[in-house]
Design a protein around this motif. Structure first.
Motif, short mmCIF file in Angstrom:
data_model
loop_
_atom_site.label_atom_id
_atom_site.label_comp_id
_atom_site.label_asym_id
_atom_site.label_seq_id
_atom_site.Cartn_x
_atom_site.Cartn_y
_atom_site.Cartn_z
N ASN A 198 -13.01 2.83 6.01
CA ASN A 198 -12.34 3.45 7.15
C ASN A 198 -12.64 4.94 7.25
O ASN A 198 -12.78 5.49 8.35
N THR A 199 -12.73 5.62 6.11
CA THR A 199 -13.04 7.05 6.11
C THR A 199 -14.43 7.30 6.70
O THR A 199 -14.62 8.21 7.52
N ILE A 200 -15.40 6.49 6.28
CA ILE A 200 -16.77 6.67 6.78
C ILE A 200 -16.86 6.35 8.27
O ILE A 200 -17.50 7.07 9.04
N LEU A 201 -16.20 5.27 8.69
CA LEU A 201 -16.25 4.90 10.11
C LEU A 201 -15.57 5.94 10.99
O LEU A 201 -16.07 6.29 12.06
N ALA A 202 -14.43 6.44 10.54
CA ALA A 202 -13.73 7.46 11.33
C ALA A 202 -14.55 8.74 11.43
O ALA A 202 -14.59 9.39 12.48
N ALA A 203 -15.22 9.11 10.34
CA ALA A 203 -16.07 10.30 10.36
C ALA A 203 -17.21 10.14 11.35
O ALA A 203 -17.52 11.05 12.13
N ALA A 204 -17.85 8.95 11.34
CA ALA A 204 -18.95 8.69 12.27
C ALA A 204 -18.46 8.72 13.71
O ALA A 204 -19.10 9.31 14.60
N ALA A 205 -17.32 8.10 13.96
CA ALA A 205 -16.77 8.07 15.33
C ALA A 205 -16.41 9.47 15.81
O ALA A 205 -16.66 9.83 16.97
N GLY A 206 -15.80 10.27 14.93
CA GLY A 206 -15.44 11.63 15.31
C GLY A 206 -16.66 12.47 15.65
O GLY A 206 -16.67 13.20 16.66
N GLY A 207 -17.70 12.38 14.83
CA GLY A 207 -18.92 13.15 15.08
C GLY A 207 -19.61 12.73 16.37
O GLY A 207 -20.03 13.57 17.17
N LEU A 208 -19.73 11.42 16.59
CA LEU A 208 -20.41 10.93 17.78
C LEU A 208 -19.63 11.26 19.05
O LEU A 208 -20.21 11.67 20.06
N THR A 209 -18.32 11.09 19.00
CA THR A 209 -17.50 11.38 20.18
C THR A 209 -17.56 12.85 20.55
O THR A 209 -17.71 13.21 21.72
N ALA A 210 -17.43 13.72 19.54
CA ALA A 210 -17.49 15.16 19.80
C ALA A 210 -18.86 15.55 20.35
O ALA A 210 -18.97 16.38 21.26
N CYS A 211 -19.91 14.93 19.80
CA CYS A 211 -21.28 15.23 20.25
C CYS A 211 -21.48 14.83 21.71
O CYS A 211 -21.97 15.62 22.52
N VAL A 212 -21.08 13.60 22.05
CA VAL A 212 -21.26 13.12 23.42
C VAL A 212 -20.40 13.91 24.40
O VAL A 212 -20.86 14.28 25.49
N ALA A 213 -19.16 14.20 24.01
CA ALA A 213 -18.28 14.94 24.91
C ALA A 213 -18.82 16.34 25.19
O ALA A 213 -18.76 16.82 26.33
N THR A 214 -19.34 16.99 24.16
CA THR A 214 -19.91 18.32 24.34
C THR A 214 -21.15 18.29 25.22
O THR A 214 -21.35 19.14 26.08
N LYS A 215 -21.98 17.27 25.03
CA LYS A 215 -23.19 17.13 25.85
C LYS A 215 -22.84 16.90 27.31
O LYS A 215 -23.47 17.47 28.22
N LEU A 216 -21.83 16.10 27.57
CA LEU A 216 -21.45 15.80 28.95
C LEU A 216 -20.80 16.99 29.64
O LEU A 216 -20.94 17.17 30.86
N THR A 217 -20.07 17.80 28.89
CA THR A 217 -19.33 18.92 29.50
C THR A 217 -20.15 20.20 29.58
O THR A 217 -20.01 20.98 30.52
N SER A 218 -21.02 20.44 28.59
CA SER A 218 -21.78 21.69 28.56
C SER A 218 -23.28 21.50 28.76
O SER A 218 -24.00 22.46 29.01
N GLY A 219 -23.74 20.26 28.64
CA GLY A 219 -25.16 20.00 28.77
C GLY A 219 -25.96 20.33 27.52
O GLY A 219 -27.19 20.23 27.53
N LYS A 220 -25.27 20.71 26.44
CA LYS A 220 -25.96 21.08 25.21
C LYS A 220 -25.38 20.33 24.02
O LYS A 220 -24.25 19.86 24.06
N LEU A 221 -26.20 20.22 22.99
CA LEU A 221 -25.74 19.62 21.74
C LEU A 221 -25.46 20.73 20.73
O LEU A 221 -26.27 21.62 20.55
N SER A 222 -24.32 20.67 20.10
CA SER A 222 -23.90 21.70 19.16
C SER A 222 -23.76 21.10 17.76
O SER A 222 -22.98 20.16 17.56
N LEU A 223 -24.52 21.65 16.82
CA LEU A 223 -24.43 21.17 15.44
C LEU A 223 -23.05 21.45 14.87
O LEU A 223 -22.48 20.60 14.16
N MET A 224 -22.48 22.60 15.18
CA MET A 224 -21.15 22.94 14.68
C MET A 224 -20.11 21.95 15.19
O MET A 224 -19.22 21.52 14.43
N ILE A 225 -20.20 21.57 16.46
CA ILE A 225 -19.25 20.62 17.02
C ILE A 225 -19.40 19.26 16.35
O ILE A 225 -18.41 18.58 16.07
N VAL A 226 -20.64 18.84 16.10
CA VAL A 226 -20.86 17.55 15.43
C VAL A 226 -20.27 17.56 14.03
O VAL A 226 -19.59 16.61 13.62
N ILE A 227 -20.51 18.65 13.29
CA ILE A 227 -19.97 18.75 11.93
C ILE A 227 -18.44 18.73 11.96
O ILE A 227 -17.80 18.02 11.18
#
Length: 256
Positions: free
Chosen positions: A48-77
């Motif tokens: 569950n810890t690994i799955l939640a971490a993956a979901a959090g990183g992917l969701t933050a990455c996609v949301a940032t890309k959709l709202t700002s048009g850019k990918l942020s390493l800091m946001i993914v981390i």
């Protein structure tokens, strides 16, 4: 800081993925028994810890890309971190599909909290509050919702599930009031004593140089935001000098 379920006795910190996985699983304090229950509990917590971490990183990455048009390493981390933070309370009591939802929502919670702090003018360059308070609070509230066969989503009429939700709310508010209150008093005293902030010169140079005697980012030739051209030239020259000093021993060894 972030909140964790007192029932599961999980810590208030979630370090890197390997550490947090072992930490959540190790919080069971046992892994071997005749029935295999302990081993299954530890395995569920780590998965569950690994799955939640993956979901959090992917969701933050996609949301940032959709709202700002850019990918942020800091946001993914930070998204990976909030996934682990949010699942601490329920890592041993929810199903893997629920951990994906909890971690994914945590990624959105972190972005929302970060934007709120920016609008309020609160200085939090590492997004520590969105990561630990925001995602931790959400994870604590999510545990009684998604707890397998005992959560609100399994039986909305269950008084026990709502009781756990209420106790988690009460506990989290109590912790917040205590932590915020004591911190407000402490930092208020430091501010009155003019010991809360360093000078502007130290801010420009960086606290790493003052506290540790070295620059943290010596390979950056130019700062992203400089007040004057002189600041840029000074920072660039300092970085080039430091880089040359570090490369000198390498050149000497190569020549030998």
């Amino acid at each position: 800081m972030h909140f964790c379920s007192p029932l599961n006795k999980f810590s208030s910190k979630c370090p890197p993925l390997d550490h947090c996985s072992a930490f959540n699983g190790g919080s069971n304090l046992a892994i071997v028994d005749d029935t295999g229950v302990n081993g299954a509990t530890v395995a569920l917590a780590m998965v569950n810890t690994i799955l939640a971490a993956a979901a959090g990183g992917l969701t933050a990455c996609v949301a940032t890309k959709l709202t700002s048009g850019k990918l942020s390493l800091m946001i993914v981390i930070n998204g990976v971190l909030v996934g682990m933070v949010s699942i601490c309370a329920g890592c041993a009591s929810v199903r893997p599909w629920a951990s994906l939802i909890i971690g994914g929502v945590a990624g959105l919670v972190m972005i929302a909290w970060s934007n709120i702090l920016v609008r309020l003018g609160i200085d939090d360059p590492l997004d520590a509050v969105p990561v630990h308070l925001g995602a931790g609070w959400w994870g604590l509230l999510a545990q009684p919702m998604f707890a397998y066969r005992a959560g609100i989503f399994y039986d909305m009429q269950s008084p026990d599930a709502w009781d756990r939700f209420g106790w988690n709310v009460a506990g989290s508010v109590t912790i917040f009031v205590w932590a915020f209150g004591t911190a407000f008093i402490m930092f208020g005293i430091l501010k009155k004593a003019d010991a809360l902030r360093v000078s502007e010169e130290v801010e420009r140079q960086g606290l790493d140089l003052l506290e540790h005697g070295e620059k943290a980012y010596i390979y950056t030739s130019k700062p992203q935001q400089a007040q004057t051209e002189g600041d840029v030239e000074e920072a660039s020259g300092f970085a080039e000098t430091e880089l040359a000093q570090q490369q000198a021993p390498v050149r000497q060894v190569a020549s030998v």
